[in-house]
Design a protein around this motif. Structure first.
Motif, PDB file in Angstrom:
ATOM      1  N   ASP A 315      18.734   5.297  30.276  1.00 12.84           N
ATOM      2  CA  ASP A 315      19.396   6.237  29.385  1.00 12.84           C
ATOM      3  C   ASP A 315      20.488   6.893  30.210  1.00 12.84           C
ATOM      4  O   ASP A 315      20.193   7.457  31.256  1.00 12.84           O
ATOM      5  N   VAL A 316      21.751   6.767  29.785  1.00 15.26           N
ATOM      6  CA  VAL A 316      22.784   7.481  30.519  1.00 15.26           C
ATOM      7  C   VAL A 316      23.145   8.733  29.757  1.00 15.26           C
ATOM      8  O   VAL A 316      22.944   8.831  28.555  1.00 15.26           O
ATOM      9  N   CYS A 317      23.643   9.704  30.508  1.00 16.68           N
ATOM     10  CA  CYS A 317      23.938  10.983  29.914  1.00 16.68           C
ATOM     11  C   CYS A 317      25.163  10.844  29.026  1.00 16.68           C
ATOM     12  O   CYS A 317      26.110  10.136  29.352  1.00 16.68           O
ATOM     13  N   GLY A 318      25.112  11.416  27.838  1.00  9.01           N
ATOM     14  CA  GLY A 318      26.224  11.315  26.902  1.00  9.01           C
ATOM     15  C   GLY A 318      25.871  10.471  25.704  1.00  9.01           C
ATOM     16  O   GLY A 318      24.736  10.046  25.544  1.00  9.01           O
ATOM     17  N   LYS A 319      26.876  10.254  24.869  1.00  6.37           N
ATOM     18  CA  LYS A 319      26.634   9.560  23.596  1.00  6.37           C
ATOM     19  C   LYS A 319      27.731   8.553  23.322  1.00  6.37           C
ATOM     20  O   LYS A 319      28.807   8.603  23.903  1.00  6.37           O
TER      21      LYS A 319
ATOM     22  N   LEU C  28      21.414  24.125  25.648  1.00  2.31           N
ATOM     23  CA  LEU C  28      22.403  23.649  26.606  1.00  2.31           C
ATOM     24  C   LEU C  28      22.471  22.146  26.389  1.00  2.31           C
ATOM     25  O   LEU C  28      21.667  21.393  26.937  1.00  2.31           O
ATOM     26  N   ASP C  29      23.414  21.719  25.540  1.00 10.80           N
ATOM     27  CA  ASP C  29      23.387  20.308  25.167  1.00 10.80           C
ATOM     28  C   ASP C  29      24.784  19.718  25.045  1.00 10.80           C
ATOM     29  O   ASP C  29      25.782  20.347  25.409  1.00 10.80           O
ATOM     30  N   TYR C  30      24.810  18.498  24.541  1.00  9.24           N
ATOM     31  CA  TYR C  30      26.033  17.704  24.415  1.00  9.24           C
ATOM     32  C   TYR C  30      27.191  18.509  23.839  1.00  9.24           C
ATOM     33  O   TYR C  30      28.322  18.362  24.274  1.00  9.24           O
ATOM     34  N   ASP C  31      26.866  19.365  22.849  1.00 10.93           N
ATOM     35  CA  ASP C  31      27.945  20.043  22.136  1.00 10.93           C
ATOM     36  C   ASP C  31      28.508  21.253  22.862  1.00 10.93           C
ATOM     37  O   ASP C  31      29.635  21.650  22.610  1.00 10.93           O
ATOM     38  N   ASN C  32      27.717  21.860  23.748  1.00 15.62           N
ATOM     39  CA  ASN C  32      28.227  23.110  24.310  1.00 15.62           C
ATOM     40  C   ASN C  32      27.988  23.310  25.805  1.00 15.62           C
ATOM     41  O   ASN C  32      28.311  24.359  26.339  1.00 15.62           O
TER      42      ASN C  32
END
Lengths: 516, 364, 143
Positions: A315-319, C28-32
């Motif tokens: 799983d890599v960080c991000g989308k 604390l995630d992808y969006d912010n």
């Protein structure tokens, strides 16, 4: 009686003559009907009578006098009528163009756009229509349609420059106007079978948006009227819409094929049995319109028979696509490191070095699994680099966490790991998964995480199931848990020691015993 | 003719015998025996299409029925299905099953959220046998994937499979989307009702009760190209009242409210284990989901059918169904401002009365 | 079970000359996650005499991989600036994430190398203890 104007209009109508002899039929019939009192009452409710006298058109308004005679007032409405007809035609054309637009806009497929263009042109503009796309290779794709017929695709090995105006139209530059060509000079391939003698033929370029879109050829039979100036303008409007749709479809097809080629490298592989070990995998990207994302898995068969196959899931960080590109890099690096597959720690350290970057801390977590068949069992070595621990599903339905741990790769200088070794008996499985499964939010009450416990409970019901069924079951439960809500990428790989044939034969005929 | 008939009769017997043997193998999750059976039948000259539709399909139907009757566990059902799928895959590779595509192109897919892929897979294989070029997209295909695929391939038709009624709103979106890019849609599967009534209501271009009928339909008159300006609301004007939207969107909070109210009504629920509580919540979520689907389709029977089925399933698994009527009552109270939902819930409650009396009698 | 609807990240900053304390509330995630990185980078650039950066984590909801990536980046930047990073009042969930990913020690070690939390990296969570008791696993191997 007649006044002077009537005298000019109907010179034969002198007092005393019979109306039927001197006036057009439509007027004398109406006159007779009026004099019959039964129908006279109905007439009032109907729209004014109208008809043609000579070359002009008239509205006729009767007024019945007390003595039973009728005075006819004739009003010349020729110009009014012409305007109305023009309006009606414009409305029809607008409706047709609107229909053309919605038909053409609905598809991004070039073949379908050509079909629609040919069919609509044949049904509305001509007796037959050809849509010719710029050549891809030595042949010219041509869709032909007769009025009332179905479009037919063919490929013609011809030189478009042999037809006046066609070569320029297909090149899209410089811009050329519609071109009338001599029907006698039309090549055979342009004339649909059984069409008969051609009256007129016009080649219209289909304007693309910076790319050549093709050409439209309209044919009319000799007995049909030739194209009027208005019709030509209209055909150009039609061609503009068709050209825009076809060039958009061509661009889309080019982009889609580029995406397809690039994507092929990033898609997860389909898994199967290798050297007596069952492998199955399943993947669902976070976004429904994507087919790739930040999770990945691979199974590499051993180069030498009898050695272990290597499974990697991570799983890599991000989308999305950006994450998918990083998974591609990791998968390639691991592939290159396969000669070291025996030494998980070394592979992970080298991968870490390859990924470290001073500009960012985009990391990956992964599990490596080496699996080899030993007799009926499968020996496993598992190493987690910062990844959720693999779960072991025993024949009893017990679920264990593999005792491996380690540090994620790509962000820190050192990545120590600890490898777990264990054995799967026939029918037992090892489940590798990404946190998209356990962190899926949803459930009947909403907002609850699927969680480790629920995953383990679900797995314990899967004892004895084939690997692909376990994958499917986990994916299904997690997807149903999420419902229509958003979720992260989800990947699952199951490694199983196949149930032996011997076992099936002994227990096979008693329902349900195989899980015992 | 007569020789053909007698051969056919012998064939029917052989096929029945084969189905029995395959059921034995499949219910024991015995992949090897199942695959051997299927391949040997084709070797012996049984028509591959008949193996798919008269042997494998009925066996899969039985797997579903046995599971519903609680005679197969979840694991057994999955294992049996997997064995059947492997048998289909093996058959597809048999030389007798290889045909050159000579007809048009068909896309076969399952509705998003539909995990039962086997019926679609069987249809895909039958269409291949009959000379179509088939793109089989598999289980739970998100609509954007399906549409992208259609833009790229310009299929002559889409065959869409669905077994779960609650996926019908999603199926409707998929049907409309396919049609809007010019592909006519044939639908099939239990979700569309035994007589295909939901297929018509959702504006599908054709419906078929099984794979053979679907293949026959596609072989006949080509499906007309749909009009592109069709919209979902055209099929279901009652959606304008927004009841579906409100219930579907508020599902989680409805479930929470009903759950809490049920706890007040049945204090025994407070002693439930975490797992029991979750099962109860899932049952409630299912009720709300079916209610929403019935609202979407404007079809009360869909809901009453589900409620009586649920009561029977609960009874078959030894769980008393007595909490169903109060759950429906609480839902009706929460949704009192929604006339269509209220009417559907009342019908559901009425449908339970005879059943409830029977189960109560059994327990006494 | 956590009932945690996704919440916007809120940052509250309290400071003295040598110490900055940022209170984190929400996900604390992808969006912010980038907002926290920007806030910290701003503090580091604007305060040459800064010695300690405290991230107060008690109010943190979900931390996803992007969130963790940002924490690792902050650790790298504070280290380069000679500032000590403190992840204070960590929730059990945050500790679990740092443990699984093998980053707990790295992110929380004091300069002398010892982890500030007793949570040992890599110990099996207790919920699998029963499963293990049901059947012994094979021998562990260390590479």
């Amino acid at each position: 009686m007649r006044n002077d104007a009537a005298g000019l209009l109907l010179p034969a109508a002198r007092p005393g003559t019979c109306l039927a002899d001197v006036a057009p039929g439509w007027l004398s019939v109406a006159h007779d009907a009026l004099r019959c009192p039964d129908t006279a009452a109905d007439r009032a409710a109907q729209p004014p009578l109208s008809g043609v006298i000579g070359e002009r058109s008239f509205e006729a308004h009767p007024s019945v006098r007390a003595d039973g005679t009728v005075v006819w007032w004739l009003v010349d409405d020729t110009d009014h009528r012409l305007v109305r007809e023009a309006l009606h035609m414009e409305r029809e054309r607008t409706a047709f163009l609107a229909k053309v637009s919605s038909m053409l806009l609905s598809s991004l497929n070039l073949g379908r756009c050509m079909d629609v263009t040919a069919q609509m042109a044949a049904d509305n503009l001509a007796d037959a229509a050809l849509v010719i796309a710029p050549a891809q290779g030595p042949q010219l794709p041509v869709v032909t349609c007769l009025r009332g017929g179905h479009p037919v695709l063919s490929h013609e090995s011809v030189d478009p420059d042999d037809v006046p105006g066609l070569g320029e139209a297909l090149r899209g530059f410089p811009p050329v106007p519609s071109r009338w060509i001599d029907p006698a000079a039309a090549p055979e391939w342009m004339v649909p079978e059984g069409f008969g003698p051609i009256g007129s033929i016009v080649v219209t370029p289909l304007p693309g948006h910076g790319v050549p879109a093709g050409a439209l050829v309209l044919l009319r039979r000799s007995q049909t009227a030739a194209f009027t100036e208005g019709e030509e303008v209209f055909a150009r409007l039609f061609a503009a819409r068709a050209g825009a749709a076809m060039s958009a479809a061509r661009l889309y097809a080019e982009q889609a094929s580029i995406t397809e080629i690039l994507m092929r490298e990033l898609l997860p592989p389909s898994l199967h049995q290798i050297s007596g070990v069952d492998f199955a995998g399943g993947y669902r990207p976070s976004m429904d319109h994507d087919r790739v994302g930040g999770d990945f898995y691979d199974v590499h068969p051993a180069v030498v028979d009898g050695e272990a196959s290597l499974v990697a899931l991570g799983d890599v960080c991000g989308k999305g696509l950006e994450a998918a590109v990083l998974t591609g890099k990791i998968r390639n690096t691991l592939h290159a490191l396969l000669p070291l597959a025996d030494d998980h720690q070394r592979m992970i350290s080298l991968l870490n070095t390859a990924l470290l970057n001073s500009h960012h801390t985009r990391f990956a977590t992964l599990v490596l699994a080496s699996a080899v068949r030993k007799g009926n069992a499968v020996d496993l070595r598992l190493t987690s680099a910062g990844h959720p621990r693999p779960l072991i599903l025993r024949a009893s339905g017990a679920v264990e966490e593999a005792r491996t741990h380690g540090t994620l790769v790509g962000a820190l200088p050192n990545v120590p790991t600890h490898t777990a070794a264990l054995t799967l008996a026939p029918g037992e499985s090892c489940v590798l998964y990404t946190d998209g499964i356990t962190e899926a939010k949803g459930g009947p009450m909403g907002g609850t995480q699927f969680g480790d416990e629920r995953l383990q409970r679900a797995l314990s019901e899967c004892a004895g199931m084939p690997s692909e069924s376990i994958v499917e079951r986990i994916q299904m439960l997690a997807s149903q848990w999420v419902g229509d809500g958003s979720h992260d990428d989800m990947a699952v790989v199951v490694i199983s020691a196949p149930r032996t044939r011997h076992l099936s034969a002994v227990n096979g005929h008693t329902r349900g015993r195989f899980t015992a | 003719m007569s020789t053909r008939t007698s051969h056919r009769l012998r064939g029917d017997e052989a096929v029945r015998q084969l189905a029995d043997e395959l059921w034995e193998a499949v219910s024991a999750a015995d992949e090897y025996t199942a695959t051997d059976l299927v391949l040997r039948a084709v070797d012996d000259g049984v028509d591959p299409e008949s193996v798919l539709l008269d042997v494998i399909a009925p066996v899969q139907g039985k797997v579903g029925r046995e599971w519903a009757a609680n005679r197969l566990s979840v694991a057994q059902e999955h294992a049996a299905t997997a064995v059947n799928e492997r048998a289909v895959a093996a058959l597809a590779l048999h030389p007798a099953a290889r045909t050159a595509p000579e007809r048009g192109r068909i896309t076969v897919a399952c509705v998003d959220g539909e995990w039962h892929a086997l019926p679609a897979r069987l249809l895909a294989e039958v269409l291949k046998l009959r000379g179509w070029r088939v793109d089989y997209l598999g289980a739970q295909v998100p609509t954007p994937h399906l549409i992208t695929h259609l833009h790229r391939t310009a299929a002559d038709a889409v065959a869409l499979s669905g077994s779960i009624a609650t996926r019908l709103p999603t199926a409707h979106a998929a049907i409309t989307a396919c049609q809007s890019v010019g592909a006519p849609v044939l639908v099939g599967g239990a979700a569309f009702g035994p007589d295909g009534r939901y297929a018509r209501r959702l504006g599908a271009d054709a419906w078929a009760p099984d794979a053979r009928a679907a293949a026959d339909r596609l072989a006949g008159q080509p499906l007309a190209r749909p009009q592109p300006d069709h919209q979902q609301l055209d099929d279901l004007p009652h959606l304008a009242d927004q009841e579906y939207t409100m219930v579907a969107r508020g599902s989680a909070s409805l479930v929470r409210t009903v759950f809490t109210a049920l706890e007040d009504a049945f204090p025994a629920m407070r002693a439930y284990s975490e797992l029991q509580r979750e099962h109860t919540a899932e049952d409630l979520a299912h009720i709300v989901e079916f209610l929403a689907t019935a609202l979407y389709l404007g079809d009360e029977e869909l809901f009453t059918g589900f409620i009586t089925w649920t009561a029977e399933i609960l009874t078959a698994r030894g769980v008393p169904a007595h909490s169903l009527p109060p759950a429906l009552g609480i839902l009706a109270r929460e949704l009192k401002d929604f006339p269509r939902a209220t009417r559907i819930l009342r019908r559901g409650t009425d449908a339970l009365i005879p059943l409830h009396a029977t189960t109560a009698g059994n327990r006494a | 079970m956590t009932m945690m609807p996704s919440a916007r990240l809120r940052l509250t900053t309290v400071d003295t000359e040598a110490t900055v304390r940022i209170e984190l509330r929400g996900d604390l995630d992808y969006d912010n996650a980038d907002r926290l990185l920007a806030a910290v980078t701003g503090q580091l650039a604007g305060r040459p005499r800064l010695e300690h950066l405290h991230l107060h984590c008690a109010g943190l909801g979900t931390v996803d991989s992007m969130g963790l990536s940002v924490l690792l980046m902050i650790h790298r930047r504070t280290g380069e600036a000679g500032v000590r990073l403190h992840l204070d009042d960590r929730t059990a969930r945050l500790d679990r994430l740092l443990t699984i990913t093998g980053t707990l020690e790295h992110l929380t070690a004091s300069p002398n190398g010892a982890a500030s939390s007793p949570a040992g990296a890599g110990e099996s969570p207790k919920n699998s203890a029963e499963a293990r008791a049901a059947r012994p696993t094979g021998p562990d191997g260390t590479t």
